[in-house]
Design a protein around this motif. Structure first.
Motif, PDB file in Angstrom:
ATOM      1  N   ALA A 201      39.427  70.288 -12.541  1.00  0.00           N
ATOM      2  CA  ALA A 201      37.978  70.439 -12.612  1.00  0.00           C
ATOM      3  C   ALA A 201      37.503  71.657 -11.819  1.00  0.00           C
ATOM      4  CB  ALA A 201      37.290  69.182 -12.097  1.00  0.00           C
ATOM      5  N   ASN A 202      36.275  72.084 -12.122  1.00  0.00           N
ATOM      6  CA  ASN A 202      35.660  73.232 -11.463  1.00  0.00           C
ATOM      7  C   ASN A 202      34.187  72.934 -11.208  1.00  0.00           C
ATOM      8  OD1 ASN A 202      37.976  75.293 -11.920  1.00  0.00           O
ATOM      9  ND2 ASN A 202      37.550  74.535 -13.979  1.00  0.00           N
ATOM     10  N   SER A 203      33.570  73.736 -10.361  1.00  0.00           N
ATOM     11  CA  SER A 203      32.129  73.644 -10.157  1.00  0.00           C
ATOM     12  C   SER A 203      31.579  75.035  -9.866  1.00  0.00           C
ATOM     13  CB  SER A 203      31.780  72.682  -9.009  1.00  0.00           C
ATOM     14  OG  SER A 203      32.171  73.223  -7.757  1.00  0.00           O
ATOM     15  N   TRP A 204      30.289  75.214 -10.202  1.00  0.00           N
ATOM     16  CA  TRP A 204      29.618  76.496 -10.004  1.00  0.00           C
ATOM     17  C   TRP A 204      28.218  76.248  -9.454  1.00  0.00           C
ATOM     18  CZ3 TRP A 204      32.212  74.899 -14.276  1.00  0.00           C
ATOM     19  CH2 TRP A 204      33.341  75.621 -14.672  1.00  0.00           C
ATOM     20  N   TYR A 205      27.792  77.099  -8.530  1.00  0.00           N
ATOM     21  CA  TYR A 205      26.423  77.049  -8.005  1.00  0.00           C
ATOM     22  C   TYR A 205      25.915  78.477  -7.869  1.00  0.00           C
ATOM     23  CZ  TYR A 205      22.518  76.501  -4.760  1.00  0.00           C
ATOM     24  OH  TYR A 205      21.281  76.556  -4.173  1.00  0.00           O
ATOM     25  N   ASN A 206      24.738  78.746  -8.430  1.00  0.00           N
ATOM     26  CA  ASN A 206      24.116  80.060  -8.345  1.00  0.00           C
ATOM     27  C   ASN A 206      22.647  79.883  -7.982  1.00  0.00           C
ATOM     28  OD1 ASN A 206      26.284  82.016  -9.537  1.00  0.00           O
ATOM     29  ND2 ASN A 206      26.214  80.283 -10.963  1.00  0.00           N
ATOM     30  N   SER A 207      22.144  80.720  -7.079  1.00  0.00           N
ATOM     31  CA  SER A 207      20.758  80.548  -6.661  1.00  0.00           C
ATOM     32  C   SER A 207      20.136  81.872  -6.226  1.00  0.00           C
ATOM     33  CB  SER A 207      20.667  79.549  -5.502  1.00  0.00           C
ATOM     34  OG  SER A 207      21.246  80.091  -4.321  1.00  0.00           O
ATOM     35  N   LEU A 208      18.822  81.944  -6.410  1.00  0.00           N
ATOM     36  CA  LEU A 208      17.989  82.999  -5.844  1.00  0.00           C
ATOM     37  C   LEU A 208      17.159  82.358  -4.745  1.00  0.00           C
ATOM     38  CD1 LEU A 208      16.603  85.802  -5.788  1.00  0.00           C
ATOM     39  CD2 LEU A 208      15.012  84.906  -7.522  1.00  0.00           C
ATOM     40  N   GLN A 209      17.266  82.871  -3.521  1.00  0.00           N
ATOM     41  CA  GLN A 209      16.560  82.293  -2.380  1.00  0.00           C
ATOM     42  C   GLN A 209      15.648  83.347  -1.761  1.00  0.00           C
ATOM     43  OE1 GLN A 209      19.377  80.444   0.305  1.00  0.00           O
ATOM     44  NE2 GLN A 209      20.428  79.347  -1.348  1.00  0.00           N
ATOM     45  N   ILE A 210      14.372  83.001  -1.625  1.00  0.00           N
ATOM     46  CA  ILE A 210      13.367  83.916  -1.080  1.00  0.00           C
ATOM     47  C   ILE A 210      12.652  83.222   0.075  1.00  0.00           C
ATOM     48  CG2 ILE A 210      11.284  85.256  -1.563  1.00  0.00           C
ATOM     49  CD1 ILE A 210      12.130  85.340  -4.485  1.00  0.00           C
ATOM     50  N   THR A 211      12.516  83.920   1.203  1.00  0.00           N
ATOM     51  CA  THR A 211      11.793  83.367   2.346  1.00  0.00           C
ATOM     52  C   THR A 211      10.845  84.415   2.912  1.00  0.00           C
ATOM     53  OG1 THR A 211      13.477  84.048   3.953  1.00  0.00           O
ATOM     54  CG2 THR A 211      13.730  81.872   2.968  1.00  0.00           C
ATOM     55  N   ALA A 212       9.746  83.932   3.458  1.00  0.00           N
ATOM     56  CA  ALA A 212       8.786  84.774   4.179  1.00  0.00           C
ATOM     57  C   ALA A 212       8.507  84.095   5.510  1.00  0.00           C
ATOM     58  CB  ALA A 212       7.503  84.953   3.377  1.00  0.00           C
ATOM     59  N   ASN A 213       8.771  84.803   6.601  1.00  0.00           N
ATOM     60  CA  ASN A 213       8.640  84.231   7.942  1.00  0.00           C
ATOM     61  C   ASN A 213       7.706  85.114   8.763  1.00  0.00           C
ATOM     62  OD1 ASN A 213       8.929  82.870  10.318  1.00  0.00           O
ATOM     63  ND2 ASN A 213      11.118  83.284  10.560  1.00  0.00           N
ATOM     64  N   LYS A 214       6.546  84.570   9.112  1.00  0.00           N
ATOM     65  CA  LYS A 214       5.562  85.328   9.884  1.00  0.00           C
ATOM     66  C   LYS A 214       5.474  84.776  11.301  1.00  0.00           C
ATOM     67  CE  LYS A 214       0.717  86.755  10.084  1.00  0.00           C
ATOM     68  NZ  LYS A 214       0.763  86.640  11.552  1.00  0.00           N
ATOM     69  N   ALA A 215       5.713  85.640  12.278  1.00  0.00           N
ATOM     70  CA  ALA A 215       5.573  85.237  13.671  1.00  0.00           C
ATOM     71  C   ALA A 215       4.089  85.116  14.032  1.00  0.00           C
ATOM     72  CB  ALA A 215       6.268  86.242  14.582  1.00  0.00           C
ATOM     73  N   MET A 216       3.809  84.476  15.149  1.00  0.00           N
ATOM     74  CA  MET A 216       2.432  84.210  15.552  1.00  0.00           C
ATOM     75  C   MET A 216       1.680  85.506  15.865  1.00  0.00           C
ATOM     76  SD  MET A 216       0.165  81.816  16.199  1.00  0.00           S
ATOM     77  CE  MET A 216       1.085  80.306  16.479  1.00  0.00           C
ATOM     78  N   THR A 217       0.593  85.730  15.148  1.00  0.00           N
ATOM     79  CA  THR A 217      -0.364  86.809  15.450  1.00  0.00           C
ATOM     80  C   THR A 217      -1.752  86.304  15.113  1.00  0.00           C
ATOM     81  OG1 THR A 217      -0.154  87.784  13.237  1.00  0.00           O
ATOM     82  CG2 THR A 217       1.285  88.671  14.957  1.00  0.00           C
ATOM     83  N   GLY A 219      -3.268  83.852  16.102  1.00  0.00           N
ATOM     84  CA  GLY A 219      -3.296  82.400  15.927  1.00  0.00           C
ATOM     85  C   GLY A 219      -2.750  81.905  14.603  1.00  0.00           C
ATOM     86  N   ILE A 220      -2.051  82.760  13.871  1.00  0.00           N
ATOM     87  CA  ILE A 220      -1.529  82.364  12.556  1.00  0.00           C
ATOM     88  C   ILE A 220      -0.022  82.630  12.493  1.00  0.00           C
ATOM     89  CG2 ILE A 220      -1.620  82.760  10.062  1.00  0.00           C
ATOM     90  CD1 ILE A 220      -4.500  83.659  10.390  1.00  0.00           C
ATOM     91  N   SER A 221       0.725  81.651  12.008  1.00  0.00           N
ATOM     92  CA  SER A 221       2.150  81.814  11.720  1.00  0.00           C
ATOM     93  C   SER A 221       2.501  80.930  10.525  1.00  0.00           C
ATOM     94  CB  SER A 221       3.011  81.430  12.929  1.00  0.00           C
ATOM     95  OG  SER A 221       2.921  80.039  13.181  1.00  0.00           O
TER      96      SER A 221
END
Length: 249
Positions: A201-217, A219-221
């Motif tokens: 048997a075999n297995s496959w996994y493919n993904s597109l991963q996108i993140t946005a990380n804003k530090a505190m400025t 009063g907003i993060s």
């Protein structure tokens, strides 16, 4: 192994020196086989004998004579296999008739060590307001996963013959082999289920991963993430899909 690269340049994609990084990695991992495989050999004849009584051939046992009076199967009898004395080590003159039809387990002659490959390629960019945007491809491929097949299936011709015969119904897999031996790939009165464990048997996994990380400025993060992925899994565990023929997608 992996790499990290920070290109220079003044354009919208790079954003200037030190504003962008490109990373990638690849890993190869081997695994051992499950101990569950060896448990399948605990009942191997001639050292162990099991019986489900009348249910071996289908129907319900009569109370007065449960081995010969099997409701729904007139003329069918099930021999009482007990008491049973295992053969002594080294004894080659073993009477296999109480074990017929044989239900045994086998290991594929090409059984190998399962392994997986994990890999990724990511682009990371520093944006204004202390924000980091990351987009990457993450994938995994596994090869030689443990799976099981039935090596003595009912043939297509045997299936068609069984459908056309009103008496060829009910009971379990052993019942079909025992009463209709010609319907099996190998003679059903000698071999019942031939469970074969292998690494096919075999297995496959493919993904597109996108993140946005804003530090505190001011009063907003925030931290936001999105993943689009697709997985195809033929059999990642013996316990999950052994002998079922099911596949995951």
């Amino acid at each position: 192994m992996g790499f990290a690269y920070s290109p220079g340049g003044e354009n919208w994609f790079l954003g200037g020196t030190g504003k962008t990084s490109i990373t990638g990695g690849f890993g190869l991992y081997y695994n051992r086989s499950e101990e569950e495989l060896l448990l399948q050999f605990l009942g191997a004849p001639p050292f162990s004998l099991s019986s489900s009584g009348a249910t071996d051939v289908g129907g319900s046992p009569g109370f007065a004579d449960p081995f010969t009076d099997i409701t729904g199967n007139p003329g069918v009898s099930e021999a009482n296999k007990f008491p049973f004395t295992p053969p002594q080590p080294g004894n080659t003159a073993v009477d296999f008739s109480p074990f017929l039809p044989l239900s045994i387990n086998l290991l594929d002659s090409k059984f190998a060590s399962p392994y997986s490959m994990n890999y990724h390629l990511s682009w990371q960019r520093e944006l204004p307001a202390k924000t980091i945007l990351t987009a990457g491809y993450v994938g995994s491929t596994a090869r030689k996963l443990i799976t099981s097949i039935e090596a003595n299936p009912i043939t297509q011709a045997g299936h068609d013959a069984c459908v056309a015969d009103p008496g060829c119904s009910g009971g379990d897999f052993v019942f079909q082999h025992q009463l209709f031996p010609g319907n099996s790939l190998y003679p059903g009165d000698i071999f019942a289920s031939l469970g074969t464990e292998g690494t096919r048997a075999n297995s496959w996994y493919n993904s597109l991963q996108i993140t946005a990380n804003k530090a505190m400025t001011h009063g907003i993060s925030f931290f936001a993430t999105y993943t689009w992925s697709h997985s195809i899994d033929e059999n990642s565990s013996y316990e999950d899909l052994a002998f079922t023929g099911l596949r995951g997608n």
